[in-house]
Design a protein around this motif. Structure first.
Motif, PDB file in Angstrom:
ATOM      1  N   ALA A 176      51.861  34.850  36.227  1.00  0.00           N
ATOM      2  CA  ALA A 176      50.812  34.914  36.660  1.00  0.00           C
ATOM      3  C   ALA A 176      49.650  35.681  36.324  1.00  0.00           C
ATOM      4  O   ALA A 176      48.532  35.420  36.309  1.00  0.00           O
ATOM      5  N   GLU A 177      50.131  36.600  35.382  1.00  0.00           N
ATOM      6  CA  GLU A 177      49.235  37.595  34.894  1.00  0.00           C
ATOM      7  C   GLU A 177      48.489  36.639  33.866  1.00  0.00           C
ATOM      8  O   GLU A 177      47.181  36.790  33.649  1.00  0.00           O
ATOM      9  N   ALA A 199      57.823  32.843  37.771  1.00  0.00           N
ATOM     10  CA  ALA A 199      59.397  32.608  37.939  1.00  0.00           C
ATOM     11  C   ALA A 199      59.783  34.404  38.274  1.00  0.00           C
ATOM     12  O   ALA A 199      60.966  34.644  38.725  1.00  0.00           O
ATOM     13  N   ASN A 200      59.073  35.201  38.036  1.00  0.00           N
ATOM     14  CA  ASN A 200      59.177  36.685  38.366  1.00  0.00           C
ATOM     15  C   ASN A 200      58.715  36.922  39.663  1.00  0.00           C
ATOM     16  O   ASN A 200      58.788  38.294  40.082  1.00  0.00           O
ATOM     17  N   ARG A 201      58.367  36.367  40.528  1.00  0.00           N
ATOM     18  CA  ARG A 201      57.824  36.394  41.877  1.00  0.00           C
ATOM     19  C   ARG A 201      56.592  37.131  42.192  1.00  0.00           C
ATOM     20  O   ARG A 201      56.119  37.538  43.052  1.00  0.00           O
ATOM     21  N   ASN A 202      55.848  37.137  40.715  1.00  0.00           N
ATOM     22  CA  ASN A 202      54.502  37.598  40.889  1.00  0.00           C
ATOM     23  C   ASN A 202      53.475  36.451  41.325  1.00  0.00           C
ATOM     24  O   ASN A 202      53.809  35.293  41.077  1.00  0.00           O
ATOM     25  N   TYR A 203      52.400  37.008  42.098  1.00  0.00           N
ATOM     26  CA  TYR A 203      51.505  35.789  42.432  1.00  0.00           C
ATOM     27  C   TYR A 203      50.223  36.427  42.644  1.00  0.00           C
ATOM     28  O   TYR A 203      50.010  37.807  42.557  1.00  0.00           O
ATOM     29  N   LEU A 204      49.248  35.721  42.560  1.00  0.00           N
ATOM     30  CA  LEU A 204      47.745  36.043  42.933  1.00  0.00           C
ATOM     31  C   LEU A 204      47.104  34.835  43.174  1.00  0.00           C
ATOM     32  O   LEU A 204      47.481  33.706  43.234  1.00  0.00           O
ATOM     33  N   THR A 205      45.667  35.135  43.835  1.00  0.00           N
ATOM     34  CA  THR A 205      44.874  33.987  44.008  1.00  0.00           C
ATOM     35  C   THR A 205      43.431  34.643  43.423  1.00  0.00           C
ATOM     36  O   THR A 205      43.037  35.514  43.576  1.00  0.00           O
ATOM     37  N   ALA A 206      42.974  33.720  42.689  1.00  0.00           N
ATOM     38  CA  ALA A 206      41.640  33.627  41.926  1.00  0.00           C
ATOM     39  C   ALA A 206      40.597  33.083  42.881  1.00  0.00           C
ATOM     40  O   ALA A 206      40.823  31.906  43.050  1.00  0.00           O
ATOM     41  N   MET A 207      39.646  33.823  43.304  1.00  0.00           N
ATOM     42  CA  MET A 207      38.233  33.041  43.757  1.00  0.00           C
ATOM     43  C   MET A 207      37.322  32.872  42.710  1.00  0.00           C
ATOM     44  O   MET A 207      36.627  33.872  42.274  1.00  0.00           O
ATOM     45  N   MET A 208      37.134  31.592  42.550  1.00  0.00           N
ATOM     46  CA  MET A 208      36.454  31.228  41.258  1.00  0.00           C
ATOM     47  C   MET A 208      35.337  30.840  41.921  1.00  0.00           C
ATOM     48  O   MET A 208      34.988  30.162  42.852  1.00  0.00           O
ATOM     49  N   ALA A 209      33.932  30.600  41.181  1.00  0.00           N
ATOM     50  CA  ALA A 209      32.655  30.543  41.624  1.00  0.00           C
ATOM     51  C   ALA A 209      31.889  30.169  40.018  1.00  0.00           C
ATOM     52  O   ALA A 209      32.163  30.798  39.233  1.00  0.00           O
ATOM     53  N   PRO A 210      30.737  29.466  40.236  1.00  0.00           N
ATOM     54  CA  PRO A 210      30.050  28.950  39.113  1.00  0.00           C
ATOM     55  C   PRO A 210      28.915  30.126  38.773  1.00  0.00           C
ATOM     56  O   PRO A 210      28.296  30.083  37.740  1.00  0.00           O
TER      57      PRO A 210
END
Length: 323
Positions: A176-177, A199-210
């Motif tokens: 995820a990193e 697989a290491n249970r790490n997660y994130l959400t990226a808020m992408m924009a132009p």
């Protein structure tokens, strides 16, 4: 809807056949605003070389398989494509075996209906196709899963269609990193929320924009807005805030078990039948990246696939209102 699952380790006759089948429709969409509205071939290839250099050999190979035509190559670059919107909800269920669950809400007449299993450039990937090499969700054999939702903003800028960015993440990242670094630097042509789980249970959400830097968050839930609602009419129509609150309650107040949490995606308010407006739920995807397994679900039907047991073939699915 007729869904297909196809497997081809390296780009070859299966992919070339798919391109020949889908290209007339994609060409009409790509040129809908006129040929001059889309970037030239060299601009697209240079953008891939600058932002996704590892993908250049694969891109060139696919262009050759597509026949080597100028318009096909420009389309395959996914650089500055026509604007398009989707609905969608996605969330991480953080149990002992964490899962990424998502609904894809879109126009059924503009959807590939295709699961692809590939081993391009030595990286195993299974995902839901968009544009025949882009993905709207998927996972790789390193245990990384990813999916997208529309970010709820009107702004269109200079960048790539997000399905190609998802493909790039799965081809080149294992955590995820690493995915967060890619999502923060690769330009997107519209606003999207991209959630990843490793697989290491790490997660994130990226808020992408132009038009502004990506915001990398530890959010486990994403619907169709970013930090604030900016497109009010779209937010009301898609009930993005209500869906986000519903999912957050499932994760915090109620602590649903896995089956109940997944089942909620197949019912309102997450499940949508607004097909007349282009935002009906076409499927629910469930990814277990540590196990290399995924499900595609519809009310009353589940199609299970994995890296160890991928079943090529077709599946007819009846979705009320999606004819």
């Amino acid at each position: 809807m007729l869904w297909r699952a196809l497997s081809e380790d390296l780009p070859g006759p299966i992919w070339a056949g798919l391109f020949a089948e889908y290209w007339p429709s994609y060409r009409k969409w790509w040129l809908g605003e006129g040929d001059s509205a889309r970037p030239k071939y060299l601009a697209g290839r240079r953008a891939i070389a600058e932002h996704m250099p590892e993908m250049v050999p694969l891109y060139d190979n696919l262009c050759d398989l597509a026949g080597g035509g100028d318009q096909a190559a420009r389309f395959l670059s996914f650089y500055c494509p026509p604007p398009y919107l989707s609905g969608c909800s996605q969330a991480i269920w953080p149990g002992k075996e964490p899962v990424l669950v998502r609904n894809y809400d879109y126009n059924p007449n503009a959807f590939d209906c295709l699961l692809l299993k590939t081993n391009w450039q030595g990286r195993g990937v299974i995902g839901t196709s968009d544009g025949l090499w882009g993905l709207v969700d998927g996972m790789n054999d390193a245990g990384l899963a990813i999916s997208l939702t529309f970010g709820g903003r009107r702004v269109v800028g200079t960048g790539f269609g997000v399905p190609l960015i998802l493909r790039y993440v799965l081809q080149t990242c294992t955590t995820a990193e690493e995915a967060g670094v890619v999502l923060a630097r690769v330009p997107t042509h519209m606003s999207y929320n991209v959630t990843v789980l490793d697989a290491n249970r790490n997660y994130l959400t990226a808020m992408m924009a132009p038009d502004r830097p990506a915001v990398i968050t530890h959010a486990a839930v994403a619907t169709n807005h970013q930090e604030n609602v900016e497109w009010i009419s779209h937010a009301r129509f898609t009930a993005t805030v209500e869906r986000e609150r519903f999912l957050l309650q499932r994760l915090t107040l109620h602590r649903d078990p896995e089956d109940k949490f997944i089942g909620a995606f197949l019912r309102p308010p997450l499940y949508s039948t607004a097909f007349n407006y282009g935002f009906g739920t076409l499927y629910t995807a469930v990814y277990r990246p540590r196990l290399g397994e995924m499900d595609v679900r519809w009310p009353g039907t589940t199609w299970t696939q994995s890296f160890d047991q991928f079943h090529a073939g077709g599946r007819n699915v009846q979705i009320p209102g999606a004819a």
